[in-house]
Design a protein around this motif. Structure first.
Motif, PDB file in Angstrom:
ATOM      1  N   LEU A 127       0.822  -1.206   0.000  1.00 26.34           N
ATOM      2  CA  LEU A 127       0.000   0.000   0.000  1.00 26.34           C
ATOM      3  C   LEU A 127       0.860   1.262   0.000  1.00 26.34           C
ATOM      4  O   LEU A 127       0.564   2.233  -0.709  1.00 26.34           O
ATOM      5  N   ASP A 128       1.924   1.264   0.784  1.00 25.61           N
ATOM      6  CA  ASP A 128       2.776   2.458   0.856  1.00 25.61           C
ATOM      7  C   ASP A 128       3.534   2.678  -0.451  1.00 25.61           C
ATOM      8  O   ASP A 128       3.702   3.819  -0.905  1.00 25.61           O
ATOM      9  N   ALA A 129       4.009   1.603  -1.074  1.00 24.40           N
ATOM     10  CA  ALA A 129       4.704   1.736  -2.351  1.00 24.40           C
ATOM     11  C   ALA A 129       3.763   2.282  -3.426  1.00 24.40           C
ATOM     12  O   ALA A 129       4.148   3.142  -4.231  1.00 24.40           O
ATOM     13  N   CYS A 130       2.525   1.792  -3.441  1.00 24.83           N
ATOM     14  CA  CYS A 130       1.542   2.289  -4.408  1.00 24.83           C
ATOM     15  C   CYS A 130       1.246   3.764  -4.168  1.00 24.83           C
ATOM     16  O   CYS A 130       1.131   4.561  -5.118  1.00 24.83           O
ATOM     17  N   TYR A 131       1.143   4.159  -2.898  1.00 24.31           N
ATOM     18  CA  TYR A 131       0.874   5.559  -2.562  1.00 24.31           C
ATOM     19  C   TYR A 131       1.997   6.456  -3.070  1.00 24.31           C
ATOM     20  O   TYR A 131       1.757   7.506  -3.669  1.00 24.31           O
ATOM     21  N   VAL A 132       3.235   6.031  -2.860  1.00 20.53           N
ATOM     22  CA  VAL A 132       4.390   6.824  -3.308  1.00 20.53           C
ATOM     23  C   VAL A 132       4.384   6.968  -4.825  1.00 20.53           C
ATOM     24  O   VAL A 132       4.565   8.066  -5.364  1.00 20.53           O
ATOM     25  N   LEU A 133       4.146   5.872  -5.536  1.00 19.54           N
ATOM     26  CA  LEU A 133       4.198   5.908  -6.994  1.00 19.54           C
ATOM     27  C   LEU A 133       3.084   6.753  -7.598  1.00 19.54           C
ATOM     28  O   LEU A 133       3.269   7.383  -8.638  1.00 19.54           O
ATOM     29  N   VAL A 134       1.939   6.783  -6.947  1.00 17.86           N
ATOM     30  CA  VAL A 134       0.824   7.582  -7.465  1.00 17.86           C
ATOM     31  C   VAL A 134       0.977   9.047  -7.082  1.00 17.86           C
ATOM     32  O   VAL A 134       0.687   9.947  -7.880  1.00 17.86           O
ATOM     33  N   LYS A 135       1.467   9.322  -5.873  1.00 16.61           N
ATOM     34  CA  LYS A 135       1.490  10.691  -5.361  1.00 16.61           C
ATOM     35  C   LYS A 135       2.744  11.479  -5.728  1.00 16.61           C
ATOM     36  O   LYS A 135       2.688  12.697  -5.858  1.00 16.61           O
ATOM     37  N   VAL A 136       3.867  10.804  -5.878  1.00 17.00           N
ATOM     38  CA  VAL A 136       5.114  11.533  -6.117  1.00 17.00           C
ATOM     39  C   VAL A 136       5.219  11.921  -7.589  1.00 17.00           C
ATOM     40  O   VAL A 136       5.559  11.110  -8.437  1.00 17.00           O
TER      41      VAL A 136
END
Length: 467
Positions: free
Chosen positions: A131-140
């Protein structure tokens, strides 16, 4: 007194300690092999100065604050990011594929933290990584969106969006995801999810996110560097990626030679930096150094010129996030004393500026010279923040490998200790900085010379007439 109750089973205790030593050695070896940077909590002595600088306010990334502040887990939004990742994935890359791949990395990921987090079982830990990796890839910086668009365009870059459309949603997300030393997951987990999603994008997660980081730091005028990043195994986490952009081009060791470089005492230990006003009183001039690629690449590129008479310092633009970024970069170096060959460049810089600008008069002087730019309430407020920047920080100032400003300190200290220079500087500041005082001083000197000449001629005339 009954001494039998205090009998120690030496053999049993020794066996237990040997097992603990073996486990510690195994963990240390695994950390060296698999994690370039350890993710650790900030020490209490450092944290106590300003705790808010180290904790997330919007979203938690990684295990430290997920357990401490469950409301910051933002699982609803992270699940939506997971949906975006799955929608962008190539055919056949199912949710199970992501989970299997990250499960294979669980042990390596756990070894990157200073704590074991035994309360999190394998399923919970892997879920957090995904979940955290997906959040980083979408938000950054729209990294995932841009990669998917390149694939759809046959490998060509998508049209650039104006007005910073690929910047993060808000300052709070930038602060929490990029700037915080504790709020991190290992970068190889992010890279794995990226490669599973867009394996044919033409670049890596390291390249894509590094491009965003460069844009962010250049916009804030902290760095214009383009560090070489060979692959994801060299990047510990996102804060470490920022840290790579803060490496000084080169110190000025050639200036630190002779008795002047050692402050008149060979082998003298590096001490506290003088304040800006003290250096100014010794004739040192301050000048803002522009960030122009090969010359100065980051705010760390402090340079002495003119035999040590002018100190060029890149402008530090201070806003609400400046202290948070610097403090967390220092925290990363404190937790990783062996990283980057033992060099603590950001710590050395922060020690320098915290002592150079620790009074309102110093901040005022450096602001006039363009070295500091701030919009805070007063110079006194900025000076107070500078003064507390490095409290609780351990730093080997005498080791040139840790302190890239080692030679600069010695040269400036030698200049400050030179009394003739201090007197000359005092005369310049006291009289020649004011044109009317300078004219008056010159007129007085001319009058004195004329008086002396007249007296000499009078004496000569008297002695000639008498003979």
């Amino acid at each position: 007194m009954d001494h039998a109750a205090h009998v120690v089973d030496i053999a049993s205790l020794a066996e237990r300690l040997r097992a603990e030593l073996a486990a510690a050695d195994a963990a240390a070896g695994q950390l060296v092999r698999g994690c370039p940077i350890v993710i650790a909590e900030v020490g209490e002595l450092t944290r106590s100065i300003d705790p808010d600088e180290y904790i997330p306010h919007h979203v938690s990334i990684g295990p430290y604050h997920r357990t401490k502040s469950p409301h910051l887990a933002m699982d609803g939004e992270k699940v939506q990011c997971l949906g975006a990742v799955l929608s962008s994935a190539i055919a056949g890359t199912t949710l199970e594929v992501y989970l299997e791949e990250l499960t294979s990395l669980e042990g390596r990921a756990r070894s990157c933290y200073a704590h074991s987090f035994e309360h999190m079982d394998g399923a919970e830990f892997v879920r957090m990584l995904l979940l955290d990796a997906c959040y980083v890839l979408v938000k950054v910086g729209g990294v995932l969106e841009a990669a998917a668009a390149r694939r759809g365009n046959g490998g060509e870059a998508p049209p650039a969006s104006g007005g910073g459309g690929h910047m993060m949603a808000g300052v709070a997300v930038v602060r929490d995801v990029l700037y915080l030393a504790e709020n991190q997951i290992p970068f190889f987990a992010v890279d794995k999810v990226y490669n599973l999603t867009v394996p044919d994008s033409g670049d890596s997660a390291a390249d894509a996110i590094a491009a965003y980081v460069r844009e962010l730091l250049r916009d804030q005028q902290y760095s214009v560097a383009t560090p070489a990043v060979a692959g994801p195994d060299e990047i510990g986490n996102l804060l470490h990626l920022l840290h790579m952009h803060f490496t000084p081009t080169s110190p000025s060791p050639s200036l630190a030679t002779g008795s002047e470089a050692t402050g008149g005492g060979k082998g003298r230990r590096v001490g506290r930096w003088r304040t800006a006003t003290e250096y100014h009183s010794a004739g040192v001039r301050f000048r803002a150094r522009p960030l122009v690629g090969k010359s100065a690449r980051s705010i760390l590129d402090v340079k002495l010129i003119g035999g040590g008479g002018t100190l060029e310092i890149p402008r530090l633009n201070i806003d609400a996030e400046t202290w948070r970024l610097l403090r967390n970069l220092v925290a990363l170096e404190q937790s990783n004393p062996g990283a980057a060959g033992g060099s603590h460049h950001v710590t050395a810089y922060c020690v320098f500026v915290s002592q150079l600008a620790c009074t309102p008069w110093d901040v005022e002087l450096l602001s006039r010279r363009g070295v500091i730019s701030h919009g805070l309430g007063s110079h006194a407020e900025v000076a107070e923040l500078f003064a507390g920047l490095c409290k609780g920080v351990a730093f080997r100032a005498d080791d040139p490998r840790s302190n890239y400003l080692h030679a600069t300190w010695r040269t400036l200290e030698g200049r400050f200790q030179c009394r003739p220079r201090r007197w000359a500087a005092w005369l310049m500041l006291r009289y020649f900085s004011n044109p009317w005082l300078a004219v008056g001083l010159v007129a007085a000197a001319v009058g004195l010379v004329c008086t002396v000449v007249q007296a000499v001629y009078s004496v000569l005339s008297y002695t000639s007439g008498g003979s």
